[in-house]
Design a protein around this motif. Structure first.
Motif, mmCIF file in Angstrom:
data_model
loop_
_atom_site.group_PDB
_atom_site.id
_atom_site.type_symbol
_atom_site.label_atom_id
_atom_site.label_comp_id
_atom_site.label_asym_id
_atom_site.label_seq_id
_atom_site.Cartn_x
_atom_site.Cartn_y
_atom_site.Cartn_z
ATOM 1 N N ILE A 120 -21.043 92.230 66.385
ATOM 2 C CA ILE A 120 -21.994 91.134 66.679
ATOM 3 C C ILE A 120 -23.386 91.267 66.105
ATOM 4 O O ILE A 120 -23.790 92.330 65.671
ATOM 5 N N THR A 121 -23.970 89.945 65.470
ATOM 6 C CA THR A 121 -25.002 90.042 64.721
ATOM 7 C C THR A 121 -25.946 89.250 65.554
ATOM 8 O O THR A 121 -25.533 88.224 66.210
ATOM 9 N N ILE A 122 -27.070 89.735 65.830
ATOM 10 C CA ILE A 122 -28.221 89.341 66.518
ATOM 11 C C ILE A 122 -29.117 88.643 65.785
ATOM 12 O O ILE A 122 -29.802 89.403 65.094
ATOM 13 N N LYS A 123 -29.789 87.448 66.196
ATOM 14 C CA LYS A 123 -30.864 86.997 65.364
ATOM 15 C C LYS A 123 -31.981 86.482 66.302
ATOM 16 O O LYS A 123 -31.435 85.760 67.307
ATOM 17 N N GLU A 124 -33.118 86.949 66.403
ATOM 18 C CA GLU A 124 -34.150 86.483 67.057
ATOM 19 C C GLU A 124 -34.984 85.496 66.722
ATOM 20 O O GLU A 124 -35.496 85.785 65.259
ATOM 21 N N VAL A 125 -35.560 84.408 67.286
ATOM 22 C CA VAL A 125 -36.405 83.466 67.001
ATOM 23 C C VAL A 125 -37.579 83.463 67.897
ATOM 24 O O VAL A 125 -37.222 83.242 69.078
ATOM 25 N N SER A 126 -38.719 83.864 67.581
ATOM 26 C CA SER A 126 -39.794 84.312 68.304
ATOM 27 C C SER A 126 -41.006 83.294 68.267
ATOM 28 O O SER A 126 -40.771 82.208 67.384
ATOM 29 N N GLY A 127 -41.483 83.200 69.077
ATOM 30 C CA GLY A 127 -42.894 82.310 69.075
ATOM 31 C C GLY A 127 -43.030 81.032 69.733
ATOM 32 O O GLY A 127 -43.402 80.189 69.068
ATOM 33 N N GLY A 128 -42.204 80.941 70.539
ATOM 34 C CA GLY A 128 -42.190 79.445 71.180
ATOM 35 C C GLY A 128 -40.782 78.965 71.681
ATOM 36 O O GLY A 128 -39.741 79.848 71.298
ATOM 37 N N ILE B 273 -30.963 84.547 69.633
ATOM 38 C CA ILE B 273 -31.997 84.787 71.067
ATOM 39 C C ILE B 273 -33.428 84.214 70.738
ATOM 40 O O ILE B 273 -33.847 84.501 69.755
ATOM 41 N N ASN B 274 -33.674 83.409 71.576
ATOM 42 C CA ASN B 274 -34.918 82.494 71.438
ATOM 43 C C ASN B 274 -35.973 83.210 72.502
ATOM 44 O O ASN B 274 -35.662 83.338 73.635
ATOM 45 N N GLU B 275 -37.057 83.919 71.916
ATOM 46 C CA GLU B 275 -38.036 84.430 72.741
ATOM 47 C C GLU B 275 -39.193 83.820 72.915
ATOM 48 O O GLU B 275 -39.589 83.207 71.559
ATOM 49 N N PHE B 276 -39.803 83.507 73.808
ATOM 50 C CA PHE B 276 -41.223 82.738 74.147
ATOM 51 C C PHE B 276 -42.138 83.347 73.325
ATOM 52 O O PHE B 276 -43.308 82.774 72.716
ATOM 53 N N GLY B 277 -42.345 84.629 73.289
ATOM 54 C CA GLY B 277 -43.415 85.577 72.801
ATOM 55 C C GLY B 277 -43.197 85.904 71.332
ATOM 56 O O GLY B 277 -41.979 85.543 70.700
#
Length: 329
Positions: free
Chosen positions: A62-70, A43-47
């Motif tokens: 289910i494994t969730i990985k967030e990449v934040s910051g743009g 999951i890519n988050e803008f903030g």
């Protein structure tokens, strides 16, 4: 030595503009997941706050990985490469689903994932694009280059929130942009799980489109990394302004005043949060054409983030912070 063959992981990209309903589609797909499937969600988050992962239905497989910051499409390939290598190596999933930010350029992401060095690891499946009819009926969306790009590079376009919408005109608009896409209208009886196994048929060359400064680094601090609370930030990324808060769990906010205050922010593109209020813990997902507010479980902290198309001054953020703190009990 018994060497295991390298099998490319089926990979689905779910695109769509801010507030189109990507997370809702993802949650629906999860409910149709086969019990023995092991999924990894990127999951890519803008903030920087990290909220979207908390909006997704939890499952043991289910494994969730967030990449934040743009946007991972526009801030350079390194954050995406690092996240993918770790996810594939550590979890060996049967399926990978990538949900880029609604401000992403899917052609750039497809160009990255279609690179030669990913051919043995990833098998690109049909790109699923979510379009909200209530957004589409507004000129500012229909004529927005980024909005159009999601449709142009999709294999399947799923249309929701179509009550009162001219679906014939909506379908014609989609076909004019992408005549090869499969169109699924709200309420159509389609096997959503089968959509994940459709092949990707790219008829357009991927091209590089930078949302902001091309060398702008992404902030890849994990969403749950230890930080000192309360935490506040705001910044401009490309053409947009984003800011948010992570606040101590014991802080409570007046529910009515908070919702009224959030909805009065000028020209917001997206507001989302999980907040401890006087009415309990609430999950907020707000776009200009739709509002979703529901009860949720207690969390380790409260989180709130807002994205704007307009520049918001430092002084305004300072005023907003004071107003938000004034609702704390």
């Amino acid at each position: 030595m018994n060497l295991q063959p390298i099998i490319a992981t089926p990979t689905t990209i779910i695109t769509g503009f801010l507030g189109a309903g990507k997370t809702t589609l993802l949650n629906t797909l999860i409910t149709h997941k086969l019990s023995d499937d092991k999924w990894v969600l990127l999951i890519n988050e803008f903030g920087k706050i990290g909220i979207d992962g908390s909006l997704i239905t939890q499952d043991d497989d289910i494994t969730i990985k967030e990449v934040s910051g743009g946007c991972i499409c526009c801030t350079g390939q390194l954050p995406l490469q690092i996240a993918l290598v770790r996810l594939l190596g550590d979890h060996k999933p049967s399926r990978l689903i990538i949900e880029p930010t609604g401000l992403a350029h899917p052609d750039e992401l497809l160009g990255q994932l279609g690179a030669a060095h990913w051919q043995a690891s990833l098998k690109l499946q049909a790109v699923l694009c979510v379009v909200a009819g209530t957004q589409w009926q507004q000129d500012k969306y229909r004529t927005h280059d980024g909005y159009i790009a999601h449709v142009r590079h999709a294999d399947v376009v799923l249309c929701n929130r179509t009550d009162g919408i001219d679906v014939a005109a909506l379908s014609a608009w989609i076909r004019a942009i992408n005549p090869h896409a499969k169109i699924i209208l709200d309420g159509a009886d389609d096997d959503l799980q089968a959509l994940l196994d459709l092949p990707h048929h790219s008829t357009l060359p991927a091209r590089t489109v930078a949302l902001g400064a091309p060398n702008q680094p992404a902030n890849n601090t994990p969403a749950d990394a230890p930080i000192s609370l309360p935490y506040r930030y705001h910044e401009r990324i490309g053409e947009h302004h984003v800011g948010g808060w992570r606040l101590p769990a014991e802080w409570q906010f007046d529910s009515y005043d908070l919702q009224k205050w959030l909805l009065s922010r000028p020209n917001y593109l997206r507001i989302k949060g999980i907040i401890h209020t006087t009415e309990g813990w609430l999950m907020l997902n707000i776009a200009p054409d739709g509002i979703s507010i529901s009860d949720t479980d207690e969390r380790a902290d409260s989180r709130l983030e807002m994205i704007f198309a307009d520049q918001i001054s430092d002084d305004t953020w300072q005023v907003w912070d004071g107003e938000l703190m004034g609702m704390k009990s």
